[in-house]
Design an enzyme around this catalytic site. Structure first.
Site, PDB file in Angstrom:
ATOM      1  N   ASN A 105      37.455  29.682  40.589  1.00  0.00           N
ATOM      2  CA  ASN A 105      36.303  29.001  40.765  1.00  0.00           C
ATOM      3  C   ASN A 105      35.802  28.087  42.298  1.00  0.00           C
ATOM      4  OD1 ASN A 105      33.983  26.460  40.239  1.00  0.00           O
ATOM      5  ND2 ASN A 105      33.404  28.441  38.974  1.00  0.00           N
ATOM      6  N   SER A 106      35.540  27.238  43.071  1.00  0.00           N
ATOM      7  CA  SER A 106      34.768  27.016  44.401  1.00  0.00           C
ATOM      8  C   SER A 106      34.691  25.572  43.731  1.00  0.00           C
ATOM      9  CB  SER A 106      33.425  27.089  44.740  1.00  0.00           C
ATOM     10  OG  SER A 106      33.114  28.487  45.235  1.00  0.00           O
ATOM     11  N   ASP A 110      30.931  37.949  41.911  1.00  0.00           N
ATOM     12  CA  ASP A 110      32.277  37.040  42.468  1.00  0.00           C
ATOM     13  C   ASP A 110      32.902  37.792  44.055  1.00  0.00           C
ATOM     14  OD1 ASP A 110      32.401  35.475  40.730  1.00  0.00           O
ATOM     15  OD2 ASP A 110      33.756  37.160  39.161  1.00  0.00           O
ATOM     16  N   HIS A 169      27.308  27.677  50.095  1.00  0.00           N
ATOM     17  CA  HIS A 169      28.105  26.769  49.070  1.00  0.00           C
ATOM     18  C   HIS A 169      28.858  25.265  49.507  1.00  0.00           C
ATOM     19  CE1 HIS A 169      28.399  26.377  44.871  1.00  0.00           C
ATOM     20  NE2 HIS A 169      29.318  26.870  44.615  1.00  0.00           N
ATOM     21  N   SER A 218      25.945  34.008  35.799  1.00  0.00           N
ATOM     22  CA  SER A 218      26.808  33.023  36.677  1.00  0.00           C
ATOM     23  C   SER A 218      28.342  33.649  35.991  1.00  0.00           C
ATOM     24  CB  SER A 218      27.309  32.035  36.184  1.00  0.00           C
ATOM     25  OG  SER A 218      27.348  30.659  35.967  1.00  0.00           O
ATOM     26  N   GLY A 219      29.401  34.037  36.839  1.00  0.00           N
ATOM     27  CA  GLY A 219      30.144  33.991  36.407  1.00  0.00           C
ATOM     28  C   GLY A 219      30.819  32.722  35.715  1.00  0.00           C
ATOM     29  N   LEU A 220      30.998  31.755  36.769  1.00  0.00           N
ATOM     30  CA  LEU A 220      31.991  30.637  35.067  1.00  0.00           C
ATOM     31  C   LEU A 220      30.943  30.908  33.802  1.00  0.00           C
ATOM     32  CD1 LEU A 220      32.751  28.123  35.671  1.00  0.00           C
ATOM     33  CD2 LEU A 220      31.222  26.922  35.999  1.00  0.00           C
ATOM     34  N   LYS A 272      39.524  35.803  42.434  1.00  0.00           N
ATOM     35  CA  LYS A 272      38.675  34.891  43.123  1.00  0.00           C
ATOM     36  C   LYS A 272      39.060  33.481  42.279  1.00  0.00           C
ATOM     37  CE  LYS A 272      35.837  33.290  40.831  1.00  0.00           C
ATOM     38  NZ  LYS A 272      34.147  33.158  40.707  1.00  0.00           N
ATOM     39  N   GLU A 330      31.132  36.433  47.567  1.00  0.00           N
ATOM     40  CA  GLU A 330      31.317  35.963  48.325  1.00  0.00           C
ATOM     41  C   GLU A 330      32.918  35.428  48.802  1.00  0.00           C
ATOM     42  OE1 GLU A 330      32.042  34.064  44.936  1.00  0.00           O
ATOM     43  OE2 GLU A 330      34.018  33.508  44.508  1.00  0.00           O
ATOM     44  N   ARG A 332      27.904  35.775  50.171  1.00  0.00           N
ATOM     45  CA  ARG A 332      28.022  33.616  49.731  1.00  0.00           C
ATOM     46  C   ARG A 332      29.856  33.035  50.790  1.00  0.00           C
ATOM     47  NH1 ARG A 332      29.527  31.516  43.961  1.00  0.00           N
ATOM     48  NH2 ARG A 332      30.529  29.825  44.170  1.00  0.00           N
ATOM     49  N   ASP A 346      26.111  37.089  40.007  1.00  0.00           N
ATOM     50  CA  ASP A 346      26.830  36.368  40.600  1.00  0.00           C
ATOM     51  C   ASP A 346      28.148  37.743  40.573  1.00  0.00           C
ATOM     52  OD1 ASP A 346      29.793  35.413  41.364  1.00  0.00           O
ATOM     53  OD2 ASP A 346      29.028  33.514  39.700  1.00  0.00           O
ATOM     54  N   ASP A 385      37.416  31.640  35.168  1.00  0.00           N
ATOM     55  CA  ASP A 385      36.494  32.552  36.233  1.00  0.00           C
ATOM     56  C   ASP A 385      37.465  32.820  37.326  1.00  0.00           C
ATOM     57  OD1 ASP A 385      34.501  32.949  38.078  1.00  0.00           O
ATOM     58  OD2 ASP A 385      34.202  30.957  38.415  1.00  0.00           O
TER      59      ASP A 385
HETATM   60  C1  SPV Z   1      29.067  30.421  39.255  1.00  0.00           C
HETATM   61  O1  SPV Z   1      27.721  30.124  38.346  1.00  0.00           O
HETATM   62  O2  SPV Z   1      30.045  31.264  38.299  1.00  0.00           O
HETATM   63  C2  SPV Z   1      29.189  30.869  40.473  1.00  0.00           C
HETATM   64  C3  SPV Z   1      28.780  29.077  41.414  1.00  0.00           C
HETATM   65  O3  SPV Z   1      29.725  31.102  40.980  1.00  0.00           O
HETATM   66  S1  SPV Z   1      30.095  27.961  40.968  1.00  0.00           S
HETATM   67  O4  SPV Z   1      30.565  27.444  39.933  1.00  0.00           O
HETATM   68  O5  SPV Z   1      28.659  27.002  41.620  1.00  0.00           O
HETATM   69  O6  SPV Z   1      31.109  28.308  42.068  1.00  0.00           O
HETATM   70 MG    MG Z   2      30.630  32.271  39.751  1.00  0.00          MG
END
Ligand code: SPV
Ligand code: MG
Length: 291
Positions: free
Chosen positions: A118-119, A83, A186, A42-44, A116, A110, A155, A81, A54
């Site tokens: 975070n979503s 990004d 997502h 996971s990027g986060l 980027k 994505e 994504r 991930d 992130d």
């Molecule tokens: C991550 O885990 O970094 C993701 C998923 O990209 S989210 O945080 O839901 O965007």
């Molecule tokens: Mg991410």
């Protein structure tokens, strides 16, 4: 079985499968030991574990270094991930080359812009990537991979950016035609409405991956009914570790003693076991001159 092949199977199997988040070598090992068949890098979580945001504050090679430890520590596949691919098509295809060298099984990119956000950050509307530009990126990545089983997951952030079903489907179809192996759709809603509407119209044109962080109350059986192939539990080891570390730091700080803390944490022996200390001791007997 090769890690790429393992991930391909997880993505293509009609049964629902799960990837669990990890953010370093230790958490990756724990995910594998638990029984999960794959890991979400996971990027986060990786950025948070590094103490940064992130927002692509960590460079892509710093992320690569973490992945190398994760990959070396495990035998199950890792989906990175990725990004936005850390730049344009050229950066994204170089990323694929470096991931393959480290036995990373696939990467998810994505359709947003670098750097980027975070979503789940609501601070500002998130601009999406131009569709043609993103398709070129997917093509460049697929043309670069040398292992035919390496997975490129596209994504779709249309719902996240406030667009509707039509835009989500338009993008997913374009990415399918560009050669993506799967679509990650997502949503940040707390219900499954957007995902449900997408699945009904998408009709299995490519495997679908979801991240139910926000709609976590939806029963997992519903994902299977809708035809979802892969579910990502995206950040739960990180979040669990934050609470555990806060608790033990607080306790030791206030008590100025280890007496109460000792019983609630992993033993030193458990740390040694996870590090495979035994293997080194055996190797020492084999390779070091006996005294
Ligand atoms: C991550 O885990 O970094 C993701 C998923 O990209 S989210 O945080 O839901 O965007
Ligand atoms: Mg991410």
């Amino acid at each position: 079985m090769k890690k790429t092949r393992q991930l391909k199977r997880l993505i293509h199997s009609p049964n629902l499968d799960f990837l669990m988040e990890a953010h370093n070598g230790l958490s990756a090992k724990i995910v594998e030991e638990t029984g999960f068949k794959g890991i979400w890098a996971s990027g986060l979580s990786i950025s948070a574990a590094m103490g940064v945001r992130d927002n692509n504050e960590a460079s892509w090679t710093q992320v690569l270094d973490v992945l190398e430890f994760m990959s070396d520590a495990t035998s199950i596949p890792i989906l990175l991930d990725g990004d936005t691919g850390f730049g344009n098509f050229n950066n994204a295809r170089r990323l694929v080359k470096k991931l393959e060298q480290r036995q990373i099984a696939g990467v998810c990119i994505e359709d947003k812009q670098f750097p980027k956000n975070n979503s789940f950050l609501n601070s500002k509307a998130q601009p999406l990537a131009d569709i043609d530009e993103f398709c070129g990126k997917i093509k460049a990545m697929k043309d670069t991979q040398t292992d035919k089983d390496f997975m490129v997951v596209a994504r779709v952030e249309a719902f996240i950016a406030g667009w509707g079903l039509e835009e989500a489907l338009r993008r997913a179809e374009a990415y399918r035609q560009a050669g993506a192996d799967a679509i990650l759709i997502h949503s940040k809603r707390s219900d499954i409405e957007e995902i449900e509407s997408f699945m009904k119209e998408w009709k299995g044109r490519l495997p679908v991956v979801i991240v139910p962080t926000k709609y976590y109350t939806t029963p997992t059986s519903r994902f299977q009914e809708l035809g979802v192939n892969l579910v990502i539990w995206a950040n739960h080891n990180l979040r669990a570790s934050i609470n555990a570390m806060k608790k033990i730091s607080g306790q030791i700080f206030w008590e100025e003693s280890l007496v109460q803390a000792e019983g609630s944490i992993a033993t030193i022996e458990e740390v040694f076991r996870l590090q495979k200390v035994d293997e080194l001791q055996e190797a020492e007997r084999k390779y070091l001159p006996s005294t």
